[in-house]
Design a protein around this motif. Structure first.
Motif, short mmCIF file in Angstrom:
data_model
loop_
_atom_site.label_atom_id
_atom_site.label_comp_id
_atom_site.label_asym_id
_atom_site.label_seq_id
_atom_site.Cartn_x
_atom_site.Cartn_y
_atom_site.Cartn_z
N CYS A 114 0.50 -1.41 0.10
CA CYS A 114 -0.32 -0.02 -0.12
C CYS A 114 0.58 1.18 0.02
N GLN A 115 1.95 1.70 0.80
CA GLN A 115 2.95 1.77 0.56
C GLN A 115 3.02 3.25 -0.79
N MET A 118 0.09 4.91 -1.49
CA MET A 118 0.36 6.12 -1.14
C MET A 118 1.42 7.34 -2.32
N ASN A 188 -5.86 2.98 12.20
CA ASN A 188 -3.62 3.17 12.69
C ASN A 188 -3.29 5.16 13.20
N ASP A 216 -8.24 4.66 2.90
CA ASP A 216 -6.98 3.26 3.33
C ASP A 216 -7.84 2.49 4.44
N PRO A 218 -6.53 -1.22 5.79
CA PRO A 218 -5.92 -2.27 6.12
C PRO A 218 -6.61 -3.05 6.93
N TYR A 219 -7.47 -2.78 8.09
CA TYR A 219 -7.36 -4.10 8.67
C TYR A 219 -8.92 -3.90 9.17
N SER A 247 -3.66 -2.82 0.64
CA SER A 247 -3.13 -3.36 1.51
C SER A 247 -3.21 -5.21 1.35
N ALA A 249 -1.09 -7.12 3.30
CA ALA A 249 -0.16 -7.60 4.12
C ALA A 249 -0.99 -8.34 5.43
N LYS A 250 -1.96 -7.78 5.64
CA LYS A 250 -2.31 -8.32 6.48
C LYS A 250 -3.30 -8.85 6.75
N ARG A 257 5.02 -8.13 0.08
CA ARG A 257 5.31 -6.35 -0.24
C ARG A 257 3.94 -6.45 -1.40
C1 LIG Z 1 -2.93 2.43 8.29
C2 LIG Z 1 -1.50 1.59 7.50
N1 LIG Z 1 -1.42 1.42 5.96
C3 LIG Z 1 -0.69 0.98 5.29
C4 LIG Z 1 -0.19 0.24 5.83
C5 LIG Z 1 0.96 -0.67 5.20
O1 LIG Z 1 1.50 -1.28 3.80
P1 LIG Z 1 1.71 -2.29 3.13
O2 LIG Z 1 2.35 -3.02 4.14
O3 LIG Z 1 0.98 -2.71 2.30
O4 LIG Z 1 3.14 -1.39 2.61
C6 LIG Z 1 0.46 0.09 7.09
C7 LIG Z 1 1.16 -1.26 7.56
O5 LIG Z 1 1.61 -1.07 8.79
C8 LIG Z 1 -1.15 0.90 7.75
O6 LIG Z 1 -0.94 0.64 9.26
#
Ligand SMILES: Cc1ncc(COP(=O)(O)O)c(C=O)c1O
Length: 421
Positions: A114-115, A118, A188, A216, A218-219, A247, A249-250, A257
């Motif tokens: 996701c980084q 962004m 977050n 965003d 992710p959760y 994302s 990631a979770k 990635r």
């Molecule tokens: C709010 C938020 N956005 C994006 C991410 C990161 O996502 P990614 O690992 O897919 O780059 C995180 C990871 O902790 C997050 O907390």
């Protein structure tokens, strides 16, 4: 030897957002025996190497079923690939199944986490020095850090601020708010969520103010026990006002990635031709990471195929674990602090609990906590642009066992007791 001066390198390199993650990593490396309620990483409980082979095989079979011959299957997974990604259609199906979001796969750019999503989005939006990003504060350091890299100032918007008033004030100051970054589900670091009514209102305000929303999420798949999920902004968005940042990631696996951005906004060129924002982001991506690793995409694609495109289904065990851990933290705090000396949030899901204490919480206190008490957490000051003393810390429930939570809360309680007047 060439000697460089930090003051002559890009200004972002001295910014707190860029140093926050490194600092937290250093503290945890320095005190490996400390229990970490700092890391927002997903649980490692269910990592299984065999899954990687299964997912790769499933993705290869999927390509064969689409008519690819063996050379084309190998090429797709081994070779440089399409800039916008090779699993965009599978991601679109996942969004339809899990989120009731229906988008053209061409509006999706698969990114390196996701980084990168962004970074690409902010790069495209930031066109002149008057551009600013609004972000609900406290906010994720990944977005403020990416904005810094691009010389895009961030205007914090407090949870209870009137967004329209903030937009108008910025415009009155000659600034151009390009978008507002929001995390409506189990944010977050705050852990807070928006109810349905607030989501609809936010979309209305964005429409009235002609503002993009960067959502965003992710959760979102991890509501607490007994909590129903609320539709995302993107699912409620009827006029393509929301750029959705995704994302895996979770919900997939963090080491792959892989993330994505849904950018279905139209872009008009000077000659009157109309394209998609996703295609502009793709041009930027071609100069940042060229394409997202096809091997990693194949693994994520295989996981989607293995679960009939539902990451809700794929993450039942994870959801139960996080819900139990979140409850262990809030119940554990209640048992240890019955007298109201401190307060904490009781989130309806996600990974994070914010504890408010009657003393300032800074990096020095974190080091002391790691060294003398053996417990790590994150100072909430890391999530604010300006840095007044913040009397709060963030606890994460995601990468610990309930036994570790119990021990960590004993240690935290000892630290807090010693800090109280
Ligand atoms: C709010 C938020 N956005 C994006 C991410 C990161 O996502 P990614 O690992 O897919 O780059 C995180 C990871 O902790 C997050 O907390």
């Amino acid at each position: 030897m060439a000697e460089l001066k930090l003051t002559e390198l890009h200004g972002s390199l001295t910014n707190r957002a860029l140093n926050s993650m490194n600092f937290l990593n250093e503290v945890s490396h320095h005190y490996p025996d400390a229990i970490s309620l700092a890391a927002g990483r997903p649980t490692e409980e269910f990592f299984d190497l065999e899954d990687l082979h299964t997912y790769l095989d499933l993705f290869a079979d999927h390509l064969r079923a689409r008519g690819y011959d063996e050379a084309a299957v190998r090429r797709t997974i081994f070779q440089y690939g399409r800039t916008k990604g090779i699993v965009h259609d599978l991601v679109a199906r996942n969004l339809a199944v899990d989120e009731d979001i229906h988008v053209d796969p061409e509006a999706i750019v698969v990114t390196v986490g996701c980084q990168e999503a962004m970074l690409l989005t902010l790069r495209a939006l930031r066109s002149d020095p008057y551009d600013v990003l609004l972000a609900i504060s406290p906010t994720y350091v990944g977005i403020t850090g990416a904005a810094r890299l691009l010389d895009l100032p961030v205007i914090p918007v407090a949870e209870d601020d009137d967004l329209a008033a903030v937009v108008k004030a910025a415009r009155a100051d000659g600034l151009r708010p390009r978008a507002c970054y929001v995390m409506p589900d189990f944010a977050n670091p705050s852990g807070l969520s928006l109810d349905l009514e607030s989501r609809r209102r936010l979309l209305e305000v964005a429409a009235e103010q002609d503002l993009l929303l960067l959502e965003d999420n992710p959760y979102g798949l991890f509501p607490a026990e007994g909590v129903d999920r609320v539709p995302t902004l993107k699912a409620l968005d009827t006029d393509r006002r929301v750029v959705y940042l995704g994302s895996f990631a979770k919900t997939g696996l963090p080491g792959a990635r892989v993330g994505y951005v849904v950018a279905d906004q139209t872009v008009e060129a000077p000659d009157g031709s109309i394209g998609l924002l996703a295609d502009e982001l793709s041009k930027i991506k071609s100069m940042v990471t060229v394409n997202t690793s096809p091997v990693a995409q194949a693994v994520i694609g295989g996981k989607l195929l293995a679960n009939d495109f539902s990451l809700v289904a794929a993450n039942r065990r994870e959801r139960d674990l996080y819900a139990a851990n979140l409850k262990a933290i809030t119940d554990g705090l209640a048992a240890r602090f019955p007298g109201g000396e401190i307060s904490w949030t009781v989130p309806s899901g996600g990974f994070f609990v914010v504890v408010t204490v009657p003393f300032p919480v800074d990096d020095v206190l974190l080091e002391k906590s790691a060294h003398e008490y053996g417990v790590l957490w994150t100072p909430m000051s890391h999530f604010y642009e300006a840095c007044p003393p913040i009397h709060a810390l963030r606890l994460s429930c995601s990468s610990v066992t309930t036994a570790q939570i119990d021990a960590a809360l004993n240690r935290l309680a000892a630290l807090i007791a010693d800090q109280l007047p």
